[in-house]
Scaffold this motif. Structure first.
Motif, PDB file in Angstrom:
ATOM      1  N   TYR A  33       4.405  -3.321   1.037  1.00  0.00           N
ATOM      2  CA  TYR A  33       4.280  -4.702   0.554  1.00  0.00           C
ATOM      3  C   TYR A  33       5.583  -5.503   0.669  1.00  0.00           C
ATOM      4  CZ  TYR A  33       1.782  -8.378  -1.918  1.00  0.00           C
ATOM      5  OH  TYR A  33       1.145  -9.560  -2.228  1.00  0.00           O
ATOM      6  N   TYR A 114      -4.582 -10.590   0.173  1.00  0.00           N
ATOM      7  CA  TYR A 114      -3.709  -9.730   0.977  1.00  0.00           C
ATOM      8  C   TYR A 114      -3.828 -10.102   2.442  1.00  0.00           C
ATOM      9  CZ  TYR A 114      -1.611  -5.504   2.918  1.00  0.00           C
ATOM     10  OH  TYR A 114      -0.808  -4.631   3.604  1.00  0.00           O
ATOM     11  N   SER A 316      -6.045  -4.491  -3.529  1.00  0.00           N
ATOM     12  CA  SER A 316      -5.337  -5.738  -3.200  1.00  0.00           C
ATOM     13  C   SER A 316      -5.127  -6.595  -4.434  1.00  0.00           C
ATOM     14  CB  SER A 316      -6.129  -6.523  -2.144  1.00  0.00           C
ATOM     15  OG  SER A 316      -6.193  -5.808  -0.935  1.00  0.00           O
TER      16      SER A 316
END
Length: 368
Positions: A33, A114, A316
């Protein structure tokens, strides 16, 4: 789970593999991420001076990155082969409706939650494949050869493009604290740019995986006992070479990957899925054979395969709340992010058994 109430073995094996494939997807999405939106699929080791983070990050690059999304694409094609057993107009209309809903869900997921969404790509590939799913196996193999040729051309083009100078400008990381509206605009913009790039250049690879899955499903590769000796022989021949190839590719790039070098990161992003194909070609048959030999593992994993869509979207939501700049903007480090991802996947496995025959919301919606 009572064996008498278990799904047929061919279905259970696919569900179990789908559950296993979700694990690396969640791991890569969470550990990687901090690299969004410009880099990825994984971020450099964090903290960079931690030996544990270095080792874990190396193993994730070599053995985890790309494995989940590639296996899910293959299983998508395999499941389409299973669904072709019902060839009524009602069944065909239902398949088209599922693809439409998947595309809508992927669009919402990619824009709002996401940017690395995979559902949109799968839906587009599914629409492309609708025209040849019911054709004879010999005709599907002709299309497979065309797709392989397209992959070779695109890989060569990508290698040429990788030699061009790398832009020094970078986007604002999605972990940077910002307002919800600013974060959504940034995330959605990068998601839409990614989708356009995939449609223009990136479709042949997931199409290759899905077409291979379609052929495997037609051949009943995971369910018919006649294939098991051939699968075992393939695993013995290619298991270690495939593993060593993946480790070697990451080893060559690791001096740059370990410090977040942009050029080495782009080289990895361009090519990492191709060694993955060889590794999966050995690992998946090994898993299938193990699941047939050990029914307890099949019974443990198969229920989760019924709920992977909701669990994937849920991952997500959690990453948005924990890691994004619109949420807590927490950057926990490689080891902690890996642990959290494994705990989330484990919780999904437990939830799947608690649900029994009940469906989670997204699966119920898709099946209507």
């Amino acid at each position: 789970m009572n064996p008498s109430s278990s799904p047929p073995s061919r279905i259970a094996v696919v569900d179990a593999l789908r559950a296993l494939a979700l694990m690396p997807v969640v791991i890569v999405n969470w550990v990687g991420y901090p690299a969004l939106p410009d880099a990825g699929p994984l971020s450099p080791p964090s903290p960079v001076d931690s030996p544990l983070a270095q080792v874990l990050s190396f193993l994730l690059h070599a053995l985890v990155a790309g494995k989940g999304i590639s296996l899910l694409a293959f299983l998508f094609g395999y499941s389409q082969a299973l669904s072709q057993r019902s060839r009524s107009e009602t069944a065909r209309a239902h398949r088209r409706q599922r693809l439409q809903r998947m595309a809508v869900l992927g669009l919402l997921h990619g824009c709002l939650l996401y940017m690395g969404d995979i559902l949109t790509t799968y839906a587009v590939c599914g629409w492309v494949m609708l025209g040849w799913m019911s054709r004879r196996l010999s005709e599907v193999r002709v299309r497979l050869r065309v797709i392989v040729a397209l992959n070779v051309l695109i890989l060569l083009l990508a290698v040429v493009l990788a030699q061009m100078p790398v832009s020094a400008s970078t986007s604002v990381p999605l972990t940077t604290p910002m307002s919800w509206s600013s974060w959504v605009l940034s995330n959605a913009g990068h998601y839409l740019a990614m989708v356009i790039t995939i449609i223009v250049l990136g479709l042949p690879l997931p199409l290759l995986l899905m077409t291979l899955g379609l052929i495997a499903g037609r051949m009943r590769l995971f369910s018919h006992p006649r294939w098991r000796p051939a699968l075992a022989a393939w695993v013995r021949r290619w298991g270690w070479p495939a593993l060593l190839l993946n480790v070697l590719c990451v080893t060559l790039l690791w001096p740059g990957l370990s410090v977040g070098d942009v050029r080495d990161g782009s080289h990895f992003a361009i090519g990492y899925l191709y060694p993955t194909l060889l590794l999966l070609s050995a690992a998946v048959p090994a898993l299938v054979l193990m699941l047939h030999r050990q029914p307890k593992w099949l019974q443990l994993l198969a229920p989760m395969g019924h709920h992977t869509l909701t669990i994937y979207i849920g991952s997500s939501v959690v990453s948005l709340l924990l890691f994004s700049g619109a949420g807590l903007a927490w950057q926990p480090g490689t080891a902690m992010a890996l642990l959290l991802a494994l705990l989330y996947w484990g919780a999904g496995l437990v939830l799947s058994h608690l649900l029994g025959s009940r469906r989670l919301p997204l699966e119920a919606w898709m099946s209507r």
